[in-house]
Design a protein around this motif. Sequence first.
Motif, PDB file in Angstrom:
ATOM      1  N   ARG A   1      68.148  55.716  85.019  1.00  0.00           N
ATOM      2  CA  ARG A   1      67.375  56.742  84.302  1.00  0.00           C
ATOM      3  C   ARG A   1      67.006  57.882  85.243  1.00  0.00           C
ATOM      4  O   ARG A   1      67.083  59.063  84.874  1.00  0.00           O
ATOM      5  N   GLY A   2      66.612  57.555  86.475  1.00  0.00           N
ATOM      6  CA  GLY A   2      66.240  58.591  87.431  1.00  0.00           C
ATOM      7  C   GLY A   2      67.405  59.515  87.759  1.00  0.00           C
ATOM      8  O   GLY A   2      67.232  60.742  87.846  1.00  0.00           O
ATOM      9  N   LEU A   3      68.605  58.962  87.943  1.00  0.00           N
ATOM     10  CA  LEU A   3      69.786  59.786  88.212  1.00  0.00           C
ATOM     11  C   LEU A   3      70.096  60.716  87.049  1.00  0.00           C
ATOM     12  O   LEU A   3      70.438  61.896  87.244  1.00  0.00           O
ATOM     13  N   VAL A   4      69.992  60.195  85.845  1.00  0.00           N
ATOM     14  CA  VAL A   4      70.255  61.017  84.664  1.00  0.00           C
ATOM     15  C   VAL A   4      69.276  62.180  84.583  1.00  0.00           C
ATOM     16  O   VAL A   4      69.671  63.340  84.394  1.00  0.00           O
TER      17      VAL A   4
ATOM     18  N   ILE B   1      72.773  45.387  81.276  1.00  0.00           N
ATOM     19  CA  ILE B   1      73.661  46.162  80.406  1.00  0.00           C
ATOM     20  C   ILE B   1      72.841  47.072  79.506  1.00  0.00           C
ATOM     21  O   ILE B   1      73.171  48.257  79.324  1.00  0.00           O
ATOM     22  N   ASN B   2      71.767  46.535  78.959  1.00  0.00           N
ATOM     23  CA  ASN B   2      70.903  47.304  78.069  1.00  0.00           C
ATOM     24  C   ASN B   2      70.303  48.517  78.778  1.00  0.00           C
ATOM     25  O   ASN B   2      70.259  49.636  78.235  1.00  0.00           O
ATOM     26  N   GLY B   3      69.850  48.310  80.010  1.00  0.00           N
ATOM     27  CA  GLY B   3      69.248  49.411  80.763  1.00  0.00           C
ATOM     28  C   GLY B   3      70.243  50.505  81.094  1.00  0.00           C
ATOM     29  O   GLY B   3      69.933  51.697  81.010  1.00  0.00           O
ATOM     30  N   ILE B   4      71.461  50.126  81.475  1.00  0.00           N
ATOM     31  CA  ILE B   4      72.500  51.117  81.760  1.00  0.00           C
ATOM     32  C   ILE B   4      72.857  51.874  80.480  1.00  0.00           C
ATOM     33  O   ILE B   4      73.067  53.100  80.493  1.00  0.00           O
ATOM     34  N   GLY B   5      72.910  51.142  79.358  1.00  0.00           N
ATOM     35  CA  GLY B   5      73.205  51.796  78.089  1.00  0.00           C
ATOM     36  C   GLY B   5      72.149  52.817  77.702  1.00  0.00           C
ATOM     37  O   GLY B   5      72.474  53.922  77.242  1.00  0.00           O
ATOM     38  N   LEU B   6      70.870  52.475  77.884  1.00  0.00           N
ATOM     39  CA  LEU B   6      69.797  53.421  77.569  1.00  0.00           C
ATOM     40  C   LEU B   6      69.909  54.687  78.417  1.00  0.00           C
ATOM     41  O   LEU B   6      69.729  55.804  77.917  1.00  0.00           O
ATOM     42  N   ALA B   7      70.211  54.519  79.707  1.00  0.00           N
ATOM     43  CA  ALA B   7      70.359  55.681  80.585  1.00  0.00           C
ATOM     44  C   ALA B   7      71.543  56.542  80.161  1.00  0.00           C
ATOM     45  O   ALA B   7      71.466  57.774  80.152  1.00  0.00           O
ATOM     46  N   MET B   8      72.652  55.898  79.803  1.00  0.00           N
ATOM     47  CA  MET B   8      73.846  56.646  79.417  1.00  0.00           C
ATOM     48  C   MET B   8      73.635  57.395  78.113  1.00  0.00           C
ATOM     49  O   MET B   8      74.086  58.541  77.955  1.00  0.00           O
TER      50      MET B   8
ATOM     51  N   PHE C   1      85.816  55.911  91.073  1.00  0.00           N
ATOM     52  CA  PHE C   1      84.367  55.845  91.287  1.00  0.00           C
ATOM     53  C   PHE C   1      83.576  56.769  90.361  1.00  0.00           C
ATOM     54  O   PHE C   1      82.351  56.800  90.434  1.00  0.00           O
ATOM     55  N   GLY C   2      84.232  57.530  89.494  1.00  0.00           N
ATOM     56  CA  GLY C   2      83.533  58.335  88.510  1.00  0.00           C
ATOM     57  C   GLY C   2      83.063  59.675  89.034  1.00  0.00           C
ATOM     58  O   GLY C   2      83.034  59.927  90.237  1.00  0.00           O
ATOM     59  N   THR C   3      82.671  60.518  88.114  1.00  0.00           N
ATOM     60  CA  THR C   3      82.156  61.850  88.474  1.00  0.00           C
ATOM     61  C   THR C   3      80.714  61.778  88.942  1.00  0.00           C
ATOM     62  O   THR C   3      80.202  62.730  89.531  1.00  0.00           O
ATOM     63  N   GLY C   4      80.040  60.658  88.670  1.00  0.00           N
ATOM     64  CA  GLY C   4      78.622  60.524  88.993  1.00  0.00           C
ATOM     65  C   GLY C   4      77.801  60.535  87.727  1.00  0.00           C
ATOM     66  O   GLY C   4      78.079  61.318  86.804  1.00  0.00           O
ATOM     67  N   LEU C   5      76.798  59.679  87.655  1.00  0.00           N
ATOM     68  CA  LEU C   5      75.960  59.576  86.461  1.00  0.00           C
ATOM     69  C   LEU C   5      75.213  60.885  86.236  1.00  0.00           C
ATOM     70  O   LEU C   5      74.396  61.298  87.064  1.00  0.00           O
ATOM     71  N   GLY C   6      75.528  61.541  85.139  1.00  0.00           N
ATOM     72  CA  GLY C   6      74.900  62.811  84.819  1.00  0.00           C
ATOM     73  C   GLY C   6      75.724  64.021  85.192  1.00  0.00           C
ATOM     74  O   GLY C   6      75.288  65.155  84.977  1.00  0.00           O
TER      75      GLY C   6
END
Length: 447
Positions: A31-34, A82-89, A320-325
């Motif tokens: 959540r903080g990264l987002v 999983i739930n926490g990552i989903g909420l952030a996404m 490794f992805g573009t980065g969360l957010g």
Amino acid sequence: MATVAEVTVRTGRRAELGLLALTVLIAVAARGLVDYHADYLVISDMLVYTGAWVAVALAIHLALRRWAPFADPVLVPAVLTINGIGLAMIRRIDFAYAARGRETDFGQVQAVWTLLGISLAILVILLLRDYKLLRRFTYTAGVLGLVGLLLPLLPGIGTQINGARIWINVFGKSLQPGEFAKIAFVVFFAGYLVSNRDTLALAGPKVLGMRFPRPRDLGPLALVWVAAMLVQIYERDLGTSLLLFGIFVAMLYVATEQLSWVLTGMAMFTVGAVAAGAFFSHVGARYTAWLHALDPEVYRSGQSEQLVRGLFGMASGGLFGTGLGEGRPDLVPYAESDFIVASIGEELGLTGLLAILTLYIVIVQRAMRTAIGIRHGFGKLLSAGLGFAIGLQVFIVVGGVTRVIPLTGLTTPFLAYGGSSMLANWIVIGLLLRISHQARRPEESSA
């Protein structure tokens, strides 16, 4: 005189508490990264969010300590992660939509559904003190499952969304009864199979060392097959059709240990699916979008546009992805629900997506371990069926997004936006926790 030393059985609650601390850390960090990358990071809000996660984790942990102290200690941390990552996404997708002028509050709504889902899981643990009571309602559960599948076909309450008629309107909200029907069907299958498994396993001719069922024993399999085909044809929902039939065939195998049932079931579903694609245009169009997604004509017609955009999004994420957010998940339609796997693949890359899939494997493995550990036949089938339901649903969703199988309308459990899925799957976790408690407690193991 020989003496027998007492053996202390560890409940695993301390280990669970440590895993829950790691879960809270992951959820809050995501959540903080987002918020940071959206220039929306407010320390006071983050403190409130952290406190909420700590409260939720402690609530379910204390509930287990009180009412199911021997329940599996790994299940809840895996699901909450999983739930926490989903909420952030989902919150990140809200920000992406806002940047394009579309205001949504999917993240806030999903947080409410999460709280309701966890509350339902705790209620299951509190109220269902013995899972064996469910066997009394075997046929009632079967009827409820059928009603759940048929409700979207009723005029007035049934609605069609994204080409699939799997929704009903309840007080102005959309509800997917098929998510709850799968639980009822697992209870029905477990009760039916535990009563008839000897006949299904031992009767019938042998061919090439495998015992195949007699024609009259194919009745239950044929009925479920017909129901699955009707769901696919009239509700235009390949996902629920495959999920329902797959659960039944898997539970048949667990009950009989006969590979012939699996081969027979797979052959029946394949023939039915091919026939439906040949005789019904809307089913054939779904298959065309799957098999020829990258053909220019199919893409320009809009049949495969969503699928192709999701593939391109995951490809841009790389390892490794573009980065969360820092990606562009908003370019894929329904990025918060049907295609949240593509969104995560873009921003967390293949590594992050595999980590999440590993957590799903852990959930399924713990369900199967519970099925092995419990001696009651109904409990074995119920735990195995619930675990397989989660595993197969994840495969259907990820397989559709990655073009392994045709795209379906199912949601990724605990990860994607959707109230019906969140509530139903937390009920599944509540049932698994109750069964695992009775499987691991000393009284059960020594009985």
